[in-house]
Design an enzyme around this catalytic site. Structure first.
Site, PDB file in Angstrom:
ATOM      1  N   CYS A  35       0.826  -1.214   0.000  1.00 26.63           N
ATOM      2  CA  CYS A  35       0.000   0.000   0.000  1.00 26.63           C
ATOM      3  C   CYS A  35       0.855   1.256   0.000  1.00 26.63           C
ATOM      4  CB  CYS A  35      -0.936   0.012   1.207  1.00 26.63           C
ATOM      5  SG  CYS A  35      -0.071   0.044   2.779  1.00 26.63           S
ATOM      6  N   CYS A 104      -2.409  -3.383   8.693  1.00 31.60           N
ATOM      7  CA  CYS A 104      -2.060  -2.016   9.088  1.00 31.60           C
ATOM      8  C   CYS A 104      -1.518  -2.009  10.518  1.00 31.60           C
ATOM      9  CB  CYS A 104      -3.276  -1.102   8.983  1.00 31.60           C
ATOM     10  SG  CYS A 104      -4.200  -1.329   7.450  1.00 31.60           S
TER      11      CYS A 104
END
Ligand code: FES
Length: 125
Positions: A35, A104
């Site tokens: 990402c 994350c």
């Protein structure tokens, strides 16, 4: 059910411990290649206790919430305990993250471990 818990939203909208520690005892930076998000953690350590932690996260809301919660979790803790902080514990403290957002929270675990390694390597010198 809402995708994100109230805690995630709270830490995303009002992140704790954002910033830089200029004279940090340990700094850790990690990125997620997929990402492109980046997290940097600064630690102040006194007598083996984490007295302060700050972060800069260029990333998604879950990464910001994870870094905010992770810094809260380790302040006041001994280095050995902070070393064992898992991304799962961070996600649990946030009352959960959606499955596709668990990665994350891994950034927070890794950034803290890197910062602690940095601290340890400086001690040896
Ligand atoms: Fe990159 Fe969340 S999508 S850390």
């Amino acid at each position: 059910m809402a995708l994100y818990s109230d805690k995630v939203m709270d830490h995303f909208l009002h992140p704790r411990n954002v910033g830089v520690i200029e004279d940090a005892d340990g700094v850790g930076e990690v990125g997620n290649a997929k990402c492109g998000d980046i997290m940097k953690i600064y630690l102040k350590i006194d007598n083996d206790i984490i007295t302060d932690a700050k972060f800069e996260t260029f990333g998604c809301g879950s990464a910001i919430a994870s870094s905010s919660m992770a810094t809260e979790l380790i302040i006041g803790k001994p280095v050995s305990e902070a070393m064992e902080l898992t991304n799962k514990a961070v996600a649990e403290a946030l009352d959960g993250l959606p499955a596709h957002k668990m990665h994350c929270s891994v950034l927070a675990e890794e950034a803290i471990q890197n910062a602690l390694e940095d601290y340890k390597s400086k001690q040896k010198g």
